[in-house]
Scaffold this motif. Structure first.
Motif, mmCIF file in Angstrom:
data_model
loop_
_atom_site.group_PDB
_atom_site.id
_atom_site.type_symbol
_atom_site.label_atom_id
_atom_site.label_comp_id
_atom_site.label_asym_id
_atom_site.label_seq_id
_atom_site.Cartn_x
_atom_site.Cartn_y
_atom_site.Cartn_z
ATOM 1 N N ALA A 162 3.896 -5.703 10.255
ATOM 2 C CA ALA A 162 3.504 -6.937 10.942
ATOM 3 C C ALA A 162 1.983 -7.068 11.008
ATOM 4 N N ALA A 163 1.290 -5.985 11.329
ATOM 5 C CA ALA A 163 -0.171 -6.029 11.419
ATOM 6 C C ALA A 163 -0.795 -6.387 10.073
ATOM 7 N N LEU A 164 -0.324 -5.749 9.012
ATOM 8 C CA LEU A 164 -0.870 -6.053 7.682
ATOM 9 C C LEU A 164 -0.531 -7.472 7.245
ATOM 10 N N SER A 165 0.671 -7.940 7.570
ATOM 11 C CA SER A 165 1.070 -9.302 7.197
ATOM 12 C C SER A 165 0.215 -10.336 7.923
ATOM 13 N N ILE A 166 0.024 -10.152 9.202
ATOM 14 C CA ILE A 166 -0.788 -11.093 9.985
ATOM 15 C C ILE A 166 -2.225 -11.080 9.491
ATOM 16 N N ARG A 167 -2.722 -9.909 9.153
ATOM 17 C CA ARG A 167 -4.082 -9.798 8.628
ATOM 18 C C ARG A 167 -4.230 -10.596 7.338
ATOM 19 N N ARG A 168 -3.248 -10.453 6.439
ATOM 20 C CA ARG A 168 -3.298 -11.209 5.176
ATOM 21 C C ARG A 168 -3.173 -12.707 5.414
ATOM 22 N N LEU A 169 -2.302 -13.108 6.348
ATOM 23 C CA LEU A 169 -2.158 -14.536 6.653
ATOM 24 C C LEU A 169 -3.461 -15.109 7.200
ATOM 25 N N ARG A 170 -4.123 -14.385 8.055
ATOM 26 C CA ARG A 170 -5.399 -14.868 8.622
ATOM 27 C C ARG A 170 -6.486 -14.981 7.565
ATOM 28 N N ARG A 171 -6.426 -14.140 6.569
ATOM 29 C CA ARG A 171 -7.424 -14.199 5.490
ATOM 30 C C ARG A 171 -7.072 -15.226 4.422
ATOM 31 N N GLY A 172 -5.899 -15.851 4.569
ATOM 32 C CA GLY A 172 -5.503 -16.879 3.619
ATOM 33 C C GLY A 172 -4.882 -16.330 2.348
ATOM 34 N N ARG A 173 -4.439 -15.102 2.362
ATOM 35 C CA ARG A 173 -3.818 -14.495 1.188
ATOM 36 C C ARG A 173 -2.302 -14.570 1.293
ATOM 37 N N LEU A 174 -1.632 -14.471 0.138
ATOM 38 C CA LEU A 174 -0.170 -14.461 0.130
ATOM 39 C C LEU A 174 0.336 -13.210 0.844
ATOM 40 N N ALA A 175 1.313 -13.393 1.713
ATOM 41 C CA ALA A 175 1.808 -12.260 2.501
ATOM 42 C C ALA A 175 3.324 -12.149 2.485
ATOM 43 N N TRP A 176 4.027 -13.009 1.791
ATOM 44 C CA TRP A 176 5.489 -13.010 1.838
ATOM 45 C C TRP A 176 6.081 -11.703 1.348
ATOM 46 N N TRP A 177 5.414 -11.036 0.432
ATOM 47 C CA TRP A 177 5.931 -9.820 -0.166
ATOM 48 C C TRP A 177 5.776 -8.611 0.743
ATOM 49 N N LEU A 178 4.848 -8.666 1.664
ATOM 50 C CA LEU A 178 4.552 -7.499 2.497
ATOM 51 C C LEU A 178 5.708 -7.100 3.416
ATOM 52 N N PRO A 179 6.414 -8.035 4.083
ATOM 53 C CA PRO A 179 7.578 -7.608 4.869
ATOM 54 C C PRO A 179 8.679 -6.966 4.014
ATOM 55 N N ILE A 180 8.816 -7.403 2.786
ATOM 56 C CA ILE A 180 9.829 -6.818 1.904
ATOM 57 C C ILE A 180 9.450 -5.383 1.539
ATOM 58 N N VAL A 181 8.213 -5.183 1.134
ATOM 59 C CA VAL A 181 7.748 -3.833 0.781
ATOM 60 C C VAL A 181 7.783 -2.927 2.013
ATOM 61 N N GLY A 182 7.349 -3.457 3.150
ATOM 62 C CA GLY A 182 7.382 -2.661 4.388
ATOM 63 C C GLY A 182 8.786 -2.248 4.762
ATOM 64 N N ALA A 183 9.743 -3.154 4.592
ATOM 65 C CA ALA A 183 11.138 -2.823 4.902
ATOM 66 C C ALA A 183 11.673 -1.759 3.956
ATOM 67 N N ILE A 184 11.364 -1.873 2.675
ATOM 68 C CA ILE A 184 11.845 -0.894 1.700
ATOM 69 C C ILE A 184 11.291 0.496 2.000
ATOM 70 N N VAL A 185 9.997 0.573 2.267
ATOM 71 C CA VAL A 185 9.374 1.866 2.561
ATOM 72 C C VAL A 185 9.939 2.448 3.856
ATOM 73 N N THR A 186 10.035 1.611 4.894
ATOM 74 C CA THR A 186 10.531 2.089 6.185
ATOM 75 C C THR A 186 11.981 2.551 6.086
ATOM 76 N N VAL A 187 12.824 1.780 5.418
ATOM 77 C CA VAL A 187 14.228 2.171 5.276
ATOM 78 C C VAL A 187 14.343 3.461 4.463
ATOM 79 N N GLY A 188 13.489 3.649 3.494
ATOM 80 C CA GLY A 188 13.504 4.900 2.724
ATOM 81 C C GLY A 188 13.217 6.106 3.601
ATOM 82 N N VAL A 189 12.195 5.997 4.439
ATOM 83 C CA VAL A 189 11.848 7.113 5.326
ATOM 84 C C VAL A 189 12.945 7.323 6.369
ATOM 85 N N VAL A 190 13.484 6.234 6.919
ATOM 86 C CA VAL A 190 14.556 6.343 7.916
ATOM 87 C C VAL A 190 15.806 6.960 7.288
ATOM 88 N N SER A 191 16.095 6.631 6.044
ATOM 89 C CA SER A 191 17.263 7.206 5.371
ATOM 90 C C SER A 191 17.150 8.724 5.264
#
Length: 179
Positions: free
Chosen positions: A127-156
Motif C-alpha cells: 500500500a505504501a509503495l502504491s500510494i507513493r507511485r500514485l502521488r508521483r503520477g506513475r502507473l501503480a496498478w501492477w504493484l498490488p498484484i506483485v505485492g500479493a504474489i510475493v506476500t502469498v509466497g512467503v505466507v505459503s
C-alpha cells in the motif's frame, strides 16, 4: 502632500508603502544576478518538468485503490483465521481427504502468528509503495498484484512448515508416492 500618510480608503503609492514599512526606495535597491544560469527550458518560459506535475490516469488510480481495498479485506479475514491455524489445518486436511487429524498444534500456533504478521506487513508495504507511485503520477496498478504474489509466497512457506511436520499429512504424502 507626499509627507502626509494616506487617509483611510485612499491608496498609497508603492514608494509610500515601502517608506511606511521602513524599506529603502525602489531606485536604491540593487538586484543581484542569479548565482547559476537557468536551464534553457526555464529561460524560454517552458515548465521545469511536466512529469512532476502530471497526475496518474484515473483508471490506474481506481484499479490500484480497488485492489488495495480488496487486499485489505483479504488480509483481515485471512490473518484472523491464521491466528487459529490448527483448526484451519484440520479443516483443510478434511477437505483434501487426508485421514486423521492435525496434531502439530504448537508449531501451527507459532507459524500461524508469523503468517498473519507477514500478511499485514506485506499489505502495508504494498500500500505504501502504491500510494507513493500514485502521488508521483506513475502507473501503480501492477504493484498490488506483485505485492500479493510475493506476500502469498512467503505466507505459503509459513503455512507449509507446520503442515509438513504433521504426522497425518506426512503419512498421506507417503501413501501418494507409493504405488
Amino acid at each position: 502632500m507626499s509627507d502626509q500618510r494616506p487617509q483611510y480608503g485612499e491608496l498609497a503609492t508603492p514608494e509610500e508603502q515601502r517608506r511606511a514599512a521602513g524599506l529603502p526606495p525602489l531606485d536604491e535597491v540593487v538586484i543581484a544576478p542569479p548565482s547559476a544560469p537557468l536551464p534553457p527550458a526555464v529561460q524560454a518560459g517552458n515548465p521545469v518538468n511536466e512529469s512532476s506535475t502530471k497526475r496518474s490516469h484515473p483508471v490506474d488510480r481506481f484499479a490500484t485503490i480497488v485492489m488495495l481495498a480488496y487486499g485489505l479485506i483479504n488480509v483481515v479475514i485471512t490473518g484472523l483465521s491464521y491466528l487459529d491455524l490448527p483448526s484451519v489445518m484440520n479443516q483443510t486436511m478434511k477437505v483434501v481427504g487426508i485421514e486423521g487429524e492435525f496434531t502439530n498444534f504448537a508449531q501451527a500456533k507459532t507459524w500461524g502468528m508469523i503468517a498473519a504478521i507477514v500478511l499485514v506487513v506485506g499489505w502495508s508495504i504494498t500500500a505504501a509503495l502504491s500510494i507513493r507511485r500514485l502521488r508521483r503520477g506513475r502507473l501503480a496498478w501492477w504493484l498490488p498484484i506483485v505485492g500479493a504474489i510475493v506476500t502469498v509466497g512467503v505466507v505459503s512457506v509459513c503455512i507449509a512448515v507446520p503442515m509438513m511436520s504433521d504426522p497425518a499429512f506426512v503419512a498421506h504424502l507417503e501413501q501418494m508416492t507409493t504405488p
